[in-house]
Design an enzyme around this catalytic site. Structure first.
Site, mmCIF file in Angstrom:
data_model
loop_
_atom_site.group_PDB
_atom_site.id
_atom_site.type_symbol
_atom_site.label_atom_id
_atom_site.label_comp_id
_atom_site.label_asym_id
_atom_site.label_seq_id
_atom_site.Cartn_x
_atom_site.Cartn_y
_atom_site.Cartn_z
ATOM 1 N N ASP A 64 -30.109 -14.626 27.246
ATOM 2 C CA ASP A 64 -29.225 -13.476 27.065
ATOM 3 C C ASP A 64 -29.972 -12.180 27.355
ATOM 4 O OD1 ASP A 64 -27.454 -11.441 25.876
ATOM 5 O OD2 ASP A 64 -26.419 -13.158 25.007
ATOM 6 N N SER A 105 -21.598 -9.518 26.000
ATOM 7 C CA SER A 105 -21.897 -10.950 26.043
ATOM 8 C C SER A 105 -20.640 -11.805 25.933
ATOM 9 C CB SER A 105 -22.878 -11.327 24.932
ATOM 10 O OG SER A 105 -24.166 -10.832 25.207
ATOM 11 N N ASP A 287 -32.064 -10.716 24.375
ATOM 12 C CA ASP A 287 -31.127 -9.585 24.408
ATOM 13 C C ASP A 287 -31.392 -8.613 23.264
ATOM 14 O OD1 ASP A 287 -28.390 -8.278 25.016
ATOM 15 O OD2 ASP A 287 -28.117 -8.979 22.950
ATOM 16 N N ASP A 329 -26.757 -13.611 31.182
ATOM 17 C CA ASP A 329 -25.358 -13.182 31.241
ATOM 18 C C ASP A 329 -25.222 -11.722 31.682
ATOM 19 O OD1 ASP A 329 -26.561 -12.363 28.891
ATOM 20 O OD2 ASP A 329 -24.853 -12.827 27.606
#
Length: 460
Positions: A64, A105, A287, A329
């Site tokens: 992520d 996300s 992330d 993503d």
């Protein structure tokens, strides 16, 4: 179907170099190999040559927030060679959502799970709130085993998009209710215990005790690393933290399994199904590190993620019917090598950082007069008086610590939010050629469904 538990692990050298001789893989090389001139024609390094297109299993890795900026920094951080996935780079992926050039996300995950664009915040629903079929649900319908692995709460946006349908990613209580009610996932591994427990036990469910309901359905419930590693078959609900799991920098202080251990355990169990399996593994906290501009957290969690990828690649190399796809993503933070205040490039010093910036901020006393001592203890950096004053006066001391450490490492950041740049996509195994070039995130699950010989996803 080849059970991973019955296969001796190959060395990483055999995986990259040996297959390079026998199957047309590009040879591994030192980090500077990226600067060699491109050869004409389509790349051969995307996976085994297309003599075997049969795909029984898919392992879908989502780091992520990870983009090319993270990758170049990780290449230097790693010190002993390029990331394993560099050999399997197939293209770049666009990430925009239906209502914004910069995705979140939930929308990005929905596109990557269903092949359909939706608005930011939506979880496998259209912007009109119609449910969308996910690649995991389609695999379950075809008789395959399925799994979700994450270092966030397992109800967080990216895992959620594969097995639930809500119009707000924040409704994690409903997301886990759907997990248990729909029964399409065989292995859950991650954090988020609070969302499965009733309020009477300190949880977030009004009345339902979803752990007990899962046990009644036959799930083996585990909360500790040793208990997970003892499981050899069956369905699993592994919840190793009340909320998110610990960052890799702090995991050894807990009894939580590593990302590699969760991934290997999931593969061991899921691969026992002769019909095949679908597994999604998210490196969730890369992330979060990007949002915090925390370069050491980002790099250490990337290293943990790579260990999980290596285990999956070793399984796939033996099985020969497993497709491994790796794609972030979206980008988070706009990480670069070099920045406005960078003191050269010294990414390797991040190995000396032993705590997240938020943890360091938590060690500051009331007037923050100990900031020089704290940063020296956890980051091996001696702050100047000016740098110490910047942290002391900041409304967000953790962020200020991270940005100063990043300056010393030569890591730049453009934001604490997401960006809209394209992200790399990597693929290994049969069918890997389907992910070449510049593709959209909606193309990925459609190709997976086709290769798995599942019905086309969400055709109008």
């Amino acid at each position: 179907m080849l059970k991973k538990s019955m296969v001796a692990k190959l060395s990483l050298a055999l995986l990259i170099v040996g297959l390079g001789v026998n199957e047309g893989w590009a040879q591994a090389g030192p980090p500077e190999h990226a600067g060699k001139p491109a050869q004409p024609g389509p790349p051969d390094h995307a996976g085994p040559k297309e003599k075997n297109e049969k795909v029984e299993n898919v392992i879908y890795f989502i780091p992520d927030g990870y983009s090319a900026g993270y990758n170049v920094n990780y290449r230097h951080y790693k010190e002993d060679g390029a990331p394993v996935w560099d050999e399997f780079l197939t293209g770049m992926m666009t990430t925009h959502s239906k209502d914004n050039r910069i995705t979140d996300s939930a929308a990005a995950g929905t596109a990557m799970a269903t092949g359909v664009k939706t608005n930011n915040g939506f979880v496998s629903q259209t912007s009109e709130e119609d449910d969308l079929v996910t690649i995991l649900e389609a695999a379950d319908q075809a008789g395959k085993s399925t799994g979700l692995v994450a270092t966030s709460a397992i109800s967080h946006a990216t895992p959620a998009v594969f097995a639930s349908h809500v119009n707000s990613r924040n409704n994690q209580e409903e997301i886990v209710r759907q997990y248990i009610d729909q029964g399409v996932v065989d292995v859950f591994l991650g954090g988020g215990l609070q969302y499965f427990l009733p309020e009477s036990e300190g949880g977030r469910q009004e009345e339902r005790h979803l752990v007990n309901e899962a046990i009644d359905q036959g799930y083996q419930f585990v909360e500790k690393r040793e208990d997970l590693l003892a499981i050899e078959e069956g369905t699993i609900l592994g919840l190793f933290a009340d909320g998110a799991m610990e960052p890799e920098l702090h995991r050894e202080e807990t009894d939580q399994p590593s990302m590699a251990e969760m991934t290997s355990s999931a593969i061991d169990v899921l691969s026992q199904n002769d019909e095949g399996f679908f597994l999604m593994v998210e490196g969730s906290q890369i992330d979060w590190a990007g949002h915090a501009n925390d370069a050491a957290w980002a790099m250490s969690d990337t290293a943990a993620f790579e260990e999980a990828v290596i285990d999956a690649l070793e399984f796939a190399a033996q099985d020969e019917e497993t497709l491994v796809v790796i794609a972030g993503d979206h980008d988070t933070g706009g990480m670069t090598l070099g920045g406005y205040n960078s003191k050269g490039s010294d990414v390797e010093i991040l190995h000396d950082v032993t705590a997240t910036g938020d943890h360091m901020a938590g060690q500051l006393n009331s007037d923050r007069s100990n900031v020089i001592d704290v940063v020296e203890e956890y980051a091996a950096i001696t702050l100047t008086d000016k740098e110490a004053q910047t942290i002391q006066q900041s409304d967000k001391p953790g962020l200020a610590i991270n940005q100063i450490i990043s300056d010393y490492a030569g890591v730049g950041w453009s934001t604490t939010s997401h960006t809209g740049i394209d992200v790399p996509i990597h693929a290994y195994g049969p069918g890997s050629g389907r992910f070449r070039g510049v593709i959209d995130n909606t193309d990925v699950p459609k190709a997976m469904a086709d290769l798995l010989k599942l019905p086309a996803l969400n055709e109008e």
